[in-house]
Design a protein around this motif. Structure first.
Motif, PDB file in Angstrom:
ATOM      1  N   MET A   1       0.703  -1.301  -0.018  1.00 48.42           N
ATOM      2  CA  MET A   1       0.215  -0.035   0.075  1.00 48.42           C
ATOM      3  C   MET A   1       0.718   1.252   0.182  1.00 48.42           C
ATOM      4  O   MET A   1       1.493   1.531   1.027  1.00 48.42           O
ATOM      5  N   GLY A   2       1.017   2.098  -1.294  1.00 50.71           N
ATOM      6  CA  GLY A   2       1.335   3.330  -1.270  1.00 50.71           C
ATOM      7  C   GLY A   2       0.413   4.369  -0.592  1.00 50.71           C
ATOM      8  O   GLY A   2      -0.826   3.878  -0.459  1.00 50.71           O
ATOM      9  N   HIS A   3       0.766   5.711  -0.570  1.00 50.37           N
ATOM     10  CA  HIS A   3      -0.246   6.675  -0.331  1.00 50.37           C
ATOM     11  C   HIS A   3       0.321   7.912  -1.108  1.00 50.37           C
ATOM     12  O   HIS A   3       1.423   8.136  -1.571  1.00 50.37           O
ATOM     13  N   THR A   4      -0.719   8.778  -0.952  1.00 54.61           N
ATOM     14  CA  THR A   4      -0.585   9.941  -1.753  1.00 54.61           C
ATOM     15  C   THR A   4       0.122  10.913  -0.912  1.00 54.61           C
ATOM     16  O   THR A   4       0.286  10.706   0.234  1.00 54.61           O
ATOM     17  N   ARG A   5       0.953  11.955  -1.651  1.00 52.23           N
ATOM     18  CA  ARG A   5       1.822  13.065  -0.824  1.00 52.23           C
ATOM     19  C   ARG A   5       2.805  12.213   0.242  1.00 52.23           C
ATOM     20  O   ARG A   5       3.068  12.458   1.445  1.00 52.23           O
ATOM     21  N   CYS A   6       3.612  11.072  -0.460  1.00 52.88           N
ATOM     22  CA  CYS A   6       4.511  10.294   0.155  1.00 52.88           C
ATOM     23  C   CYS A   6       5.799  10.855   0.160  1.00 52.88           C
ATOM     24  O   CYS A   6       6.373  11.426  -0.844  1.00 52.88           O
TER      25      CYS A   6
ATOM     26  N   ARG B   1       3.464  17.761  -9.156  1.00 51.03           N
ATOM     27  CA  ARG B   1       2.852  17.023  -8.240  1.00 51.03           C
ATOM     28  C   ARG B   1       2.075  15.574  -8.834  1.00 51.03           C
ATOM     29  O   ARG B   1       2.213  14.592  -8.289  1.00 51.03           O
ATOM     30  N   GLU B   2       1.460  16.009  -9.828  1.00 47.30           N
ATOM     31  CA  GLU B   2       0.689  14.947 -10.712  1.00 47.30           C
ATOM     32  C   GLU B   2       1.755  13.868 -11.097  1.00 47.30           C
ATOM     33  O   GLU B   2       1.339  12.386 -10.856  1.00 47.30           O
TER      34      GLU B   2
ATOM     35  N   ILE C   1       4.598  12.980  -9.465  1.00 45.84           N
ATOM     36  CA  ILE C   1       5.343  12.576  -8.283  1.00 45.84           C
ATOM     37  C   ILE C   1       4.131  11.459  -7.839  1.00 45.84           C
ATOM     38  O   ILE C   1       4.571  10.178  -7.396  1.00 45.84           O
ATOM     39  N   GLU C   2       2.939  11.734  -8.109  1.00 43.90           N
ATOM     40  CA  GLU C   2       1.891  10.653  -7.693  1.00 43.90           C
ATOM     41  C   GLU C   2       1.845   9.535  -8.479  1.00 43.90           C
ATOM     42  O   GLU C   2       1.626   8.515  -8.020  1.00 43.90           O
ATOM     43  N   GLN C   3       2.132   9.734  -9.789  1.00 44.90           N
ATOM     44  CA  GLN C   3       2.236   8.485 -10.704  1.00 44.90           C
ATOM     45  C   GLN C   3       3.645   7.665 -10.212  1.00 44.90           C
ATOM     46  O   GLN C   3       3.288   6.584 -10.356  1.00 44.90           O
ATOM     47  N   VAL C   4       4.303   8.410  -9.755  1.00 48.11           N
ATOM     48  CA  VAL C   4       5.579   7.483  -9.396  1.00 48.11           C
ATOM     49  C   VAL C   4       5.363   6.860  -8.213  1.00 48.11           C
ATOM     50  O   VAL C   4       5.773   5.455  -8.161  1.00 48.11           O
ATOM     51  N   THR C   5       4.369   7.237  -7.300  1.00 46.23           N
ATOM     52  CA  THR C   5       4.056   6.443  -6.163  1.00 46.23           C
ATOM     53  C   THR C   5       3.078   5.062  -6.615  1.00 46.23           C
ATOM     54  O   THR C   5       3.346   4.240  -6.096  1.00 46.23           O
ATOM     55  N   VAL C   6       2.289   5.367  -7.453  1.00 50.09           N
ATOM     56  CA  VAL C   6       1.543   4.149  -7.959  1.00 50.09           C
ATOM     57  C   VAL C   6       2.461   3.100  -8.676  1.00 50.09           C
ATOM     58  O   VAL C   6       2.490   2.038  -8.468  1.00 50.09           O
ATOM     59  N   GLU C   7       3.471   3.806  -9.549  1.00 49.24           N
ATOM     60  CA  GLU C   7       4.490   2.655 -10.240  1.00 49.24           C
ATOM     61  C   GLU C   7       5.171   2.319  -9.040  1.00 49.24           C
ATOM     62  O   GLU C   7       5.728   0.993  -9.314  1.00 49.24           O
ATOM     63  N   ASN C   8       5.612   2.857  -8.066  1.00 48.11           N
ATOM     64  CA  ASN C   8       6.516   2.051  -7.184  1.00 48.11           C
ATOM     65  C   ASN C   8       5.838   0.976  -6.244  1.00 48.11           C
ATOM     66  O   ASN C   8       6.269  -0.242  -6.142  1.00 48.11           O
ATOM     67  N   VAL C   9       4.459   1.057  -6.285  1.00 49.37           N
ATOM     68  CA  VAL C   9       3.631  -0.072  -5.849  1.00 49.37           C
ATOM     69  C   VAL C   9       3.812  -1.111  -6.682  1.00 49.37           C
ATOM     70  O   VAL C   9       3.928  -2.470  -6.259  1.00 49.37           O
ATOM     71  N   LYS C  10       3.410  -0.797  -7.811  1.00 45.70           N
ATOM     72  CA  LYS C  10       3.477  -1.974  -8.868  1.00 45.70           C
ATOM     73  C   LYS C  10       4.709  -2.625  -9.107  1.00 45.70           C
ATOM     74  O   LYS C  10       4.856  -3.776  -9.263  1.00 45.70           O
TER      75      LYS C  10
END
Length: 203
Positions: free
Chosen positions: A109-114, A152-153, A155-164
């Motif tokens: 589980m990742g999260h926004t504004r990490c 910001r947008e 960076i949030e995409q990186v968060t999702v990619e990091n989870v994947k």
């Protein structure tokens, strides 16, 4: 709400475990908690534990897995590290949780504004944090191959990619968990938590 027992755990499927987490997050978002006697749960789990899930999440103080999924003592294994990255020790912990302790689902589980992801995107370097943030760099490079300044947008995409990428790493580096998933014994799934709304979205 009953305490997790061996009998309850054995009868759960990975789909059941997934549903329990979804329902728990719905209660959390609605601010309606399941009724639990935590002192009783302490006593009930004193001689053994039978969690149904293992959740790898960030150390961020806004993302306590037990609370956001409205779970009690003995319900989930909570693995926390900045940027919810995967390493050998975390893989070993997950293998213990599933193969030996009977958990039915692995959630990354990742999260926004990490902060960790933001640090990786901005190439922060500091002591032992540097090699940790380096583990997020593959996700940064996939989203931003040019290496320019990120909004910001992105960076949030990186968060999702990091989870994947963490999910892929679990499957590639843990023969134990990969085999259990192929056999239908566990589910391995990614999720994103919104620090703004409290909602968990499964990927």
């Amino acid at each position: 709400m009953r305490t997790q027992t061996k009998e309850i755990q054995e009868h759960l499927t990975p789909a059941d475990a997934h549903r329990i987490l979804v329902e728990g997050n719905y209660r959390f978002v609605q601010n309606v908690k399941a009724q639990r006697n935590l002192k009783e749960q302490v006593l009930a789990t004193s001689t053994g534990q039978f969690p149904f899930a293992v959740v790898l999440s960030c150390i961020d103080s806004r993302v306590p897995a037990e609370l956001v999924f409205d779970q009690g003592i003995g319900d989930i294994f909570s693995v926390r590290i900045a940027g919810n990255i995967v390493n050998e020790d975390i893989l070993g912990s997950m293998e213990f949780a599933c193969k030996l302790a009977g958990s039915k689902i692995v959630v990354v589980m990742g999260h926004t504004r990490c902060g960790a992801v933001n640090g990786a995107c901005n190439h922060v370097e500091m002591g032992n944090l540097t090699p940790l943030l380096n583990k997020i760099q593959p996700a940064v490079q996939k989203v931003n191959p040019s290496g320019g300044k990120m909004e910001r947008e992105a960076i949030e995409q990186v968060t999702v990619e990091n989870v994947k990428m963490a999910i892929n790493e679990i499957r590639e580096r843990s023969a134990v968990l990969s085999e259990m998933e192929k056999n239908g014994e566990i589910e391995i799934v990614g999720a994103m938590y919104s620090v703004e709304s409290g909602e968990v979205e499964f990927l």
